[in-house]
Design an enzyme around this catalytic site. Structure first.
Site, mmCIF file in Angstrom:
data_model
loop_
_atom_site.group_PDB
_atom_site.id
_atom_site.type_symbol
_atom_site.label_atom_id
_atom_site.label_comp_id
_atom_site.label_asym_id
_atom_site.label_seq_id
_atom_site.Cartn_x
_atom_site.Cartn_y
_atom_site.Cartn_z
ATOM 1 C CE LYS A 158 -4.299 -0.014 2.198
ATOM 2 N NZ LYS A 158 -4.925 -0.688 3.611
ATOM 3 N N GLY A 165 -7.532 3.977 -4.207
ATOM 4 C CA GLY A 165 -6.467 2.508 -4.776
ATOM 5 C C GLY A 165 -5.530 2.125 -5.255
ATOM 6 C CD GLU A 200 -3.101 -1.770 6.344
ATOM 7 O OE1 GLU A 200 -3.706 -2.890 4.709
ATOM 8 O OE2 GLU A 200 -3.353 -1.442 6.402
ATOM 9 C CE1 TYR A 202 -6.611 -8.249 -0.492
ATOM 10 C CE2 TYR A 202 -7.370 -10.809 -0.125
ATOM 11 C CZ TYR A 202 -7.090 -9.493 -0.997
ATOM 12 O OH TYR A 202 -8.665 -9.248 -1.216
ATOM 13 C CE LYS A 237 -15.729 3.930 1.404
ATOM 14 N NZ LYS A 237 -14.616 5.255 2.364
ATOM 15 C CD GLU A 288 -7.840 5.707 4.123
ATOM 16 O OE1 GLU A 288 -6.991 6.011 3.565
ATOM 17 O OE2 GLU A 288 -8.614 5.293 2.896
ATOM 18 N NE ARG A 292 -11.130 12.762 1.719
ATOM 19 C CZ ARG A 292 -11.898 11.586 1.310
ATOM 20 N NH1 ARG A 292 -12.719 11.522 1.644
ATOM 21 N NH2 ARG A 292 -11.594 10.237 1.593
HETATM 22 P P1 ADP Z 1 -7.649 3.936 -0.173
HETATM 23 O O1 ADP Z 1 -7.241 5.248 0.718
HETATM 24 O O2 ADP Z 1 -6.570 3.777 -1.636
HETATM 25 O O3 ADP Z 1 -8.601 4.102 -0.753
HETATM 26 P P2 ADP Z 1 -7.665 2.137 1.711
HETATM 27 O O4 ADP Z 1 -6.649 2.016 2.103
HETATM 28 O O5 ADP Z 1 -9.038 2.818 2.296
HETATM 29 O O6 ADP Z 1 -6.827 2.613 0.543
HETATM 30 O O7 ADP Z 1 -8.449 0.541 1.285
HETATM 31 C C1 ADP Z 1 -9.135 0.660 0.624
HETATM 32 C C2 ADP Z 1 -10.165 -0.917 0.494
HETATM 33 O O8 ADP Z 1 -9.498 -1.651 0.246
HETATM 34 C C3 ADP Z 1 -11.108 -1.137 1.627
HETATM 35 O O9 ADP Z 1 -12.705 -1.034 1.793
HETATM 36 C C4 ADP Z 1 -9.894 -2.649 1.070
HETATM 37 O O10 ADP Z 1 -11.264 -3.308 0.285
HETATM 38 C C5 ADP Z 1 -9.545 -2.964 0.880
HETATM 39 N N1 ADP Z 1 -7.724 -3.599 1.427
HETATM 40 C C6 ADP Z 1 -7.177 -2.173 2.261
HETATM 41 N N2 ADP Z 1 -6.846 -2.687 3.095
HETATM 42 C C7 ADP Z 1 -6.944 -4.134 2.570
HETATM 43 C C8 ADP Z 1 -6.316 -5.062 3.710
HETATM 44 N N3 ADP Z 1 -5.224 -5.163 4.865
HETATM 45 N N4 ADP Z 1 -6.728 -6.389 3.664
HETATM 46 C C9 ADP Z 1 -7.666 -6.342 2.341
HETATM 47 N N5 ADP Z 1 -7.902 -5.605 1.844
HETATM 48 C C10 ADP Z 1 -7.781 -4.271 2.167
#
Ligand code: ADP
Length: 469
Positions: A158, A165, A200, A202, A237, A288, A292
């Site tokens: 990440k 994403g 992280e 998964y 989403k 996270e 905002r």
């Molecule tokens: P972004 O800020 O790029 O949107 P996020 O950290 O909010 O990234 O994660 C977005 C989505 O990615 C989550 O809602 C989930 O679907 C997937 N995700 C993030 N981290 C994980 C993880 N450790 N394991 C599985 N899915 C994850």
């Protein structure tokens, strides 16, 4: 209270903030790029100022131009909306040094919580569970390989500065970890001018549950309960709802209190969201903070009766929160569908262009937040969201029925939209049972291209009700 506010954004959220200002009897100044010159919502502001060309770098992301507009218009505050400069701590700092209140959290909290790898550290300090992963940024390939072996595959790479994403890669083995690292770093560097990545574990088939927070400048922080945003495509989403279905009350309470703890530890105020993943055993992990207002904030407004944008403005003006935690009750069930100018049958490819027909749904329990009118031209330069379709009903089952009705009434022509996939989702038995996770859409509509109905949508039930002109 503020006399005049500038909205440093466009589209639906700009209109949402304009409306909140009207409700509070505050003058409001809109800004626009050349691509948005003819946008009808601009007429609803007291003044509209052109800030540059279509490309966001020259307009909605251009700090000197926005500050100049704010100075010319003589505003007391800037609302950044979401996206663009909303999570840019430097922008917040520039606003405040120019004596313009930034309607959002303090810069220090944005810096600590906005950078994901830092937010993870703070979460650990605040005793909030995080997804197992690297302690900080990955400094070498060998380190990543060693950590991934320790955690066990699959792992997720990440971007620390990430959002939307971008810079995210799943690795199932050492080889895909190595190639994924390079790809994620490059993507993050390009998108955020910051190639920092971390690892992280998964989580398999998790749910995405997030907590709405609100804090004032006097040290009060409350939560407004949770939203379930598990329905995603490519980690983005599509559907959000509250309350989260099939989530035990004790887990719900624990998640919400963890979010408040983290906000307090970060010295947070104004509106924000703390995001978590919940695994199949209902264990939850912080991922996270979104520092905002979020797209899906109206879901919470519907079940709590609290107008979040108005509250953002009030706390930015220094007012204390008008409610305590125990005053915040939820009623009924609310759901939101993101209506994007995208073709779900073609991998959700953006579909900008002129909207030749726009027949909006309505009736009991329906809220439509949109800046679109018939004849509106969706510019190719920005995010593809054109509307947020929300429903509010006493129960989840009634909310689903209401959303089906609203989606069946909704007709958009001239561009492709996500309406057809929403119709499929709301007719799916697993969704009705609340048995969803973040992989549901991709698992259910695998090879979506051939299986999904075309994005050019006609009324869903033409035989039963012939709404077509
Ligand atoms: P972004 O800020 O790029 O949107 P996020 O950290 O909010 O990234 O994660 C977005 C989505 O990615 C989550 O809602 C989930 O679907 C997937 N995700 C993030 N981290 C994980 C993880 N450790 N394991 C599985 N899915 C994850």
């Amino acid at each position: 209270m503020f006399r005049r506010i500038l909205v440093a954004n466009r589209g639906e959220i700009a209109l949402r903030v304009i409306r909140a200002c009207r409700d509070l009897d505050i003058e409001v100044v809109a800004v626009f790029s050349e691509a948005d010159r003819d946008a009808p919502y601009l007429k609803l502001a007291d003044q509209a100022i052109c800030i540059g060309p279509a490309a966001a770098a020259g307009s909605y992301l251009n700090i000197p131009r926005i500050i100049s507009a704010a100075e010319v218009a003589n505003v007391d505050a800037i609302h950044p909306g979401f996206g663009f400069l909303s999570e840019n701590a430097h922008f917040a700092e520039v606003c405040r040094t120019c004596n313009i209140e930034f309607i959002g959290p303090p810069e220090e909290a944005m810096r600590r919580l906005g950078y994901k790898s830092e937010a993870r550290k703070l979460a650990l300090e605040a005793k909030v569970p995080v997804v197992p992963g690297s302690e900080g940024l990955i400094t070498s390939e060998e380190e990543a390989v060693r950590l991934a072996r320790g955690m066990g595959y699959p792992v997720l790479i990440k971007a620390a500065a990430g959002g939307g994403g971008k810079g995210m890669r799943v690795a199932h083995d050492e080889e895909s970890l190595k190639t994924g690292l390079v790809a994620a770093q490059q993507e993050a560097e390009k998108a955020f001018k910051d190639g920092g990545v971390y690892l992280e574990k998964y989580i398999e088939r998790p749910r995405h549950v997030e907590v709405q927070l609100l804090g004032d400048k006097h040290g009060n922080v409350v939560h407004l309960w949770e939203r379930d945003c598990s329905l995603q495509r490519r980690h983005q989403k599509l559907v959000e709802e509250s309350p989260a279905p099939n989530l035990p009350d004790s887990v719900r309470e624990d998640i919400c209190l963890s979010a408040v703890r983290l906000a307090r530890a970060g010295g947070y105020y104004n509106a924000g969201t703390c995001e978590f993943l919940v695994d199949q055993q209902h264990r939850f992990y912080f991922i996270e903070v979104n520092a905002r207002i979020q797209v899906e904030h109206p879901v919470t407004e519907l079940i709590t009766g609290i107008d979040l944008v108005r509250e953002q403005i009030r706390v930015a003006a220094g007012e204390p929160l008008r409610f305590r935690q125990e005053d915040i009750q939820t009623n009924g069930a609310a759901m939101e569908c993101r209506i994007n100018a995208e073709d779900p049958a073609a991998g959700f490819r953006p579909s900008p262009g002129v909207i030749t027909r726009w027949q909006a749904p309505g009736g009991p329990g329906v809220r439509l937040d949109t800046h679109v009118v018939p004849g509106y031209m969706v510019p190719p330069n920005y995010d593809s969201m054109v509307a947020k379709l929300l429903v509010y009903q006493p129960t989840r089952a009634e909310a689903i029925a209401c959303m089906r009705r609203a989606l069946a009434e909704f007709v958009v022509e001239g561009i492709k939209t996500t309406i057809p996939i929403h119709r499929e989702i709301f007719n799916h038995p697993s969704f009705a049972e609340g048995a969803v996770d973040t992989t549901f859409i991709e698992r259910t509509w695998h090879n979506a291209a051939s299986q999904l109905p075309s994005g050019g949508n006609q009324p869903a039930e033409r035989k039963k009700a012939d709404f077509a002109a």
